[in-house]
Structures are given as C-alpha cells and as structure tokens.
Scaffold this active site. Structure first.
Site, short mmCIF file in Angstrom:
data_model
loop_
_atom_site.label_atom_id
_atom_site.label_comp_id
_atom_site.label_asym_id
_atom_site.label_seq_id
_atom_site.Cartn_x
_atom_site.Cartn_y
_atom_site.Cartn_z
N ASP A 174 0.86 -1.19 0.00
CA ASP A 174 0.00 0.00 0.00
C ASP A 174 0.89 1.24 0.00
OD1 ASP A 174 -1.99 -1.83 0.18
OD2 ASP A 174 -2.76 -1.18 2.14
N ASP A 199 -15.29 -3.27 -1.39
CA ASP A 199 -14.93 -3.00 0.01
C ASP A 199 -16.21 -2.83 0.80
OD1 ASP A 199 -12.26 -2.88 -0.92
OD2 ASP A 199 -12.55 -0.78 -1.48
#
Length: 242
Positions: A8, A129
């Site tokens: 990330d 998500d």
C-alpha cells in the site's frame, strides 16, 4: 489459491492502515521497489498494489512508483486506487500492469467498468470494500446502502478477472478473515473471489482453503507478513497443496 502480498503506497512509501484510516498508518518500507523485489524473492506469484493517495484524491498519484515496480519484477501485479477513467485503465494495462482494480467507479460509473471489461477481458477486477455488508467507496470514507452481493450480481455478465472482497472492519487489524461473509459472497454470486482483510496467521490460510473448491482464487495479506505473524513462504506452500 494464490497468496497476494500487499504493498500500500502513501506519500511514496509502503504503509498499512488500520481499517482504512489514513491517520492510523504504519510505515513498513521507504523503498517500495525494494519491498516488491523482496516479496518476489520470497516466492510471491502475484503482488497486490494499492495507491492510497489515489483512492483519497480520486486520481492516480503513485503511478510512477507502481509502473517501476511492475517493470522491475518478473511476476504480475494488480493495481487499485484512484482508477476512475478508461484512460487510467489503459495507461496501466499498456505499461506493465497485469490487472487493474476498479472500485468506486464501478458504483458511480458502471458503464466505465463495463467498457473496460470489453476492451480488456479478464484483466479487470471489481474492488468490493464492505462495511457491515454494504459497499464503501472513496477510499472507504463513504458508506453506501448498496449491498455487496447486489453490486456483484449487477456485473455478473462481465468478463471480470475477480472480485476482490475486503472486510473493512478487519483490514489491518489481524483479527482473522471473515470466512462466512466470503463464503456467502461466492455462493450467492458465483463470482471468482479474492479475500482481503484480517489475515493474521497460517491458521487463517488453512481456514480459507476449503473455499478454493467453490471459487476462492486467493487471499491478500499485508500487515501479517510485514510484522512476521505470517510467513509468506509457508503460506504459499500451504496454498499450493492439492
């Protein structure tokens, strides 16, 4: 089942957020290319890259680093975060990235992911998500009333590579994967799924293995491999067992 190490990117470095909160970030590496090469050397078959700045600003921000990683490795990478236009998709897929992940744009502009799948069949993943079963968008900052299963079924006729399902409340928390929610998503949609959020130990990989027979393609792991509670080589070896 494929184990996807996660990188990330925020402000040009490797971080992990807790439950997607940018104010709860831990830096795990200041040289993302070196981190990527490390995971490749450890046996990774794929890498999962997320442009966190892109997710928050609605446009690719860490693209130069991402493309450098993609060109530096012999294994494929999948990329998400800030991909809002067909131009974003094309630039990544023609510059070394194997697969792009479309999340917010799938809900806001469904025609965009539909066209992307027509142009690049099998190279587009739906980034799903969820918080309490409902889809969250804009870098997880905004919850919607759209049920996760409903969103996947909307795109059931597309040539998607996968649905990447992240349980936001477990992401970065190392509290275990939401096995039942992942199972329900696979069973109710028939979609190929990659699970994400909550992986902590090798036991989590063991618990996911039975889902491979019904459509689980793999699992993404981040904090656990950075902090050493999960050994990547061991996880890959387990996931490869027939």
């Amino acid at each position: 089942m494929v184990i996807f190490p996660a990188i990330d990117l925020k402000d040009g470095v490797c971080v992990r957020l807790m439950q997607g909160d940018p104010d709860r970030a831990t830096i795990y590496g200041k040289d993302p290319v070196a981190v990527a090469r490390h995971w490749e050397a450890e046996g990774a078959e794929w890498l999962h890259l997320v442009d966190l700045d892109g997710a928050f600003t609605k446009r690719p921000v860490n693209e130069p680093i991402i493309l450098e990683i993609a060109r530096s490795l012999s294994i494929p990478v999948q990329v998400g975060g800030g991909i809002r236009t067909l131009e974003n998709v094309e630039r990544y897929l023609t510059s070394g990235v194997a697969r792009v992940i479309i999340g917010t744009a799938a809900l806001r502009q469904p025609e965009m992911i539909e066209e992307a799948c027509v142009r690049y069949p099998g190279r587009i993943a739906l980034g799903l998500d969820a918080r309490d079963g409902n889809v969250a968008v804009e870098g997880w900052k905004e919850s919607t009333q759209t049920d996760a299963v409903t969103l996947v079924l909307r795109f059931k006729n597309l040539e998607l590579a996968a649905v990447i399902y992240t349980d936001i409340q477990r992401d970065g928390m190392q509290t275990g994967v939401n096995i039942e929610a992942t199972r329900r998503l696979i069973e109710q949609t028939g979609a190929p799924v990659i699970a994400s959020g909550g992986v902590s130990t090798i036991e989590d990989i063991e618990r996911l293995l039975p889902l491979a027979s019904i459509g689980l393609l793999g699992v993404i792991t981040g904090r656990a491999i950075y902090e050493g509670t999960l050994d990547l080589r061991e996880a890959i070896s387990l996931a490869r067992r027939p």
